[in-house]
Design an enzyme around this catalytic site. Structure first.
Site, mmCIF file in Angstrom:
data_model
loop_
_atom_site.group_PDB
_atom_site.id
_atom_site.type_symbol
_atom_site.label_atom_id
_atom_site.label_comp_id
_atom_site.label_asym_id
_atom_site.label_seq_id
_atom_site.Cartn_x
_atom_site.Cartn_y
_atom_site.Cartn_z
ATOM 1 N N SER A 35 0.828 -1.223 0.000
ATOM 2 C CA SER A 35 0.000 0.000 0.000
ATOM 3 C C SER A 35 0.849 1.255 0.000
ATOM 4 C CB SER A 35 -0.875 0.066 1.254
ATOM 5 O OG SER A 35 -1.736 -1.014 1.306
ATOM 6 N N HIS A 66 -3.850 0.560 -4.537
ATOM 7 C CA HIS A 66 -3.162 -0.580 -5.137
ATOM 8 C C HIS A 66 -3.405 -0.564 -6.631
ATOM 9 C CE1 HIS A 66 -2.096 -2.975 -1.526
ATOM 10 N NE2 HIS A 66 -3.036 -2.221 -1.005
ATOM 11 N N HIS A 88 -5.217 -9.513 -1.841
ATOM 12 C CA HIS A 88 -5.396 -9.759 -0.407
ATOM 13 C C HIS A 88 -6.552 -10.721 -0.201
ATOM 14 C CE1 HIS A 88 -3.807 -5.671 -0.937
ATOM 15 N NE2 HIS A 88 -3.114 -5.891 0.171
ATOM 16 N N TYR A 90 -8.730 -10.381 2.072
ATOM 17 C CA TYR A 90 -9.943 -9.629 2.416
ATOM 18 C C TYR A 90 -10.716 -9.190 1.170
ATOM 19 C CZ TYR A 90 -7.065 -5.407 1.702
ATOM 20 O OH TYR A 90 -6.238 -4.459 1.183
ATOM 21 N N GLU A 91 -10.086 -9.286 0.019
ATOM 22 C CA GLU A 91 -10.817 -8.984 -1.220
ATOM 23 C C GLU A 91 -11.714 -10.160 -1.626
ATOM 24 O OE1 GLU A 91 -8.329 -6.686 -4.259
ATOM 25 O OE2 GLU A 91 -6.818 -7.549 -2.939
ATOM 26 N N ALA A 118 2.504 -2.336 4.101
ATOM 27 C CA ALA A 118 2.204 -1.344 5.128
ATOM 28 C C ALA A 118 1.725 -2.127 6.337
ATOM 29 C CB ALA A 118 1.119 -0.403 4.635
ATOM 30 N N MET A 216 -2.154 -7.087 6.744
ATOM 31 C CA MET A 216 -3.154 -7.950 6.083
ATOM 32 C C MET A 216 -2.626 -8.632 4.821
ATOM 33 S SD MET A 216 -6.341 -5.284 6.427
ATOM 34 C CE MET A 216 -6.591 -4.334 7.942
ATOM 35 N N SER A 217 -1.324 -8.814 4.741
ATOM 36 C CA SER A 217 -0.783 -9.393 3.502
ATOM 37 C C SER A 217 0.434 -10.268 3.801
ATOM 38 C CB SER A 217 -0.383 -8.259 2.540
ATOM 39 O OG SER A 217 0.694 -7.522 3.059
ATOM 40 N N ASN A 240 1.403 3.329 10.834
ATOM 41 C CA ASN A 240 0.576 3.835 11.951
ATOM 42 C C ASN A 240 0.876 2.978 13.171
ATOM 43 O OD1 ASN A 240 -1.019 1.824 10.124
ATOM 44 N ND2 ASN A 240 -1.923 1.577 12.165
ATOM 45 N N HIS A 252 -7.293 4.203 6.524
ATOM 46 C CA HIS A 252 -6.474 3.894 5.349
ATOM 47 C C HIS A 252 -5.765 5.155 4.842
ATOM 48 C CE1 HIS A 252 -5.075 1.509 2.018
ATOM 49 N NE2 HIS A 252 -5.711 2.223 1.122
#
Ligand code: HPA
Length: 282
Positions: A35, A66, A88, A90-91, A118, A216-217, A240, A252
């Site tokens: 990201s 992305h 990902h 989550y997609e 990220a 998340m990746s 963050n 995000h």
């Protein structure tokens, strides 16, 4: 995407052949840009850009921030393949789909994968903008790209994960960082499914379990890479502090803003690392 073993092999070959037909460059190094870190693609020379949607059997990334193109070109004098935008879970993709590009990289002759992401800082001594060399991961996705019949022409049924992220490559990254004045943190990456950010209680749990960052990746790609004998260097951009660590909500936008702030250092150090990566033995 094809799941049965024989057709998966055929899909990998078709995707690799499509890419190989479009360039004479034969990359041994692949980079996956996380990201907000796609800026690195600007540094690539003599590149051919191939939209994911044109590559047979490739999924298409759906997240803002992305892009969806694969680049093959020269970076720091080395032939590289770059994925600008990744997939990902989550997609809605399964882990075998998320790691499909790694299979294609292997088929193309890639021996080293530099994977970036990220991540939220779990370690209280980290600061947004820090770069962390991934020393190890915790698979909190509870999914694995290797589930299903094993293709022993790619790798073994039970691959070793005791050095998933190459110690040698971490040392190389650190020494390049020292030369260029870019400091690295080092730590354990906890991979989660997302897409909701974690709760503060989850972050306290991750810290207790030994995680330094959460994202998340990366976990599915690294597992697939290790299965096929690709060496992995992982770099997290701490965009963050994780949930509950500061008195503010996560967004995000914050992830993208911090990635933007570190891009100069990030480009410099990644180019430096690529320049120093040894050529694979023929
Ligand atoms: N949690 C999970 N994934 C992330 C975060 C986070 O705080 N920041 C960037 N990716």
């Amino acid at each position: 995407m094809a799941n049965a073993n024989g057709s998966l092999t055929a899909s990998i070959r078709e995707a690799a052949a499509y890419i190989a037909e479009r360039t004479t460059i034969r990359p041994q190094i692949a980079l996956v840009l996380g990201s907000g870190l796609g800026v690195l693609a600007e540094g690539i020379e003599d590149a051919v850009s191939i939209p994911y949607k044109d590559i047979p059997h490739f999924p298409v990334s759906t997240v803002e921030g992305h892009a969806s193109e694969l680049l093959v070109g020269m970076l720091a004098g080395k032939p590289v393949l770059m994925m600008k935008g990744r997939f990902h879970m989550y997609e809605g993709y399964g882990p075998e789909t998320v790691s499909f590009p790694v299979r294609v990289m292997k088929e193309l002759g890639v021996t080293t994968l530099l994977v970036t992401n990220a991540a939220g800082g779990v370690n209280a001594s980290f600061r947004p903008g820090d770069l962390m060399l991934i020393k190890d991961h915790i698979n909190f996705m509870f999914r694995n790209p290797l589930i299903g019949p094993n293709d022993s022409s790619i790798g073994v049924r039970f691959p070793d994960m005791s050095e998933a992220y190459s110690r040698k490559l971490r040392e190389l990254a650190r020494s390049v960082g020292e030369k260029l004045g870019v400091e690295f943190q080092e730590g354990v990456y906890a991979g989660v499914l997302g897409p909701s950010f974690e709760t503060p209680a989850e972050i306290r749990m991750f810290r207790a379990l030994g995680a330094d960052a959460v994202g998340m990746s990366t976990v599915p790609e690294t597992i697939a890479a290790r299965h096929s004998g690709i060496e992995v260097l992982g770099i997290s951009c701490i965009t963050n502090m994780a949930a509950g660590m500061l008195d503010q909500p996560l967004s995000h936008d914050e992830v993208m803003e911090t990635a933007e702030l570190v891009k100069e250092a990030f480009i410099r150090v990644v180019k430096g690392i690529v320049a120093e990566l040894p050529d694979a033995k023929a």
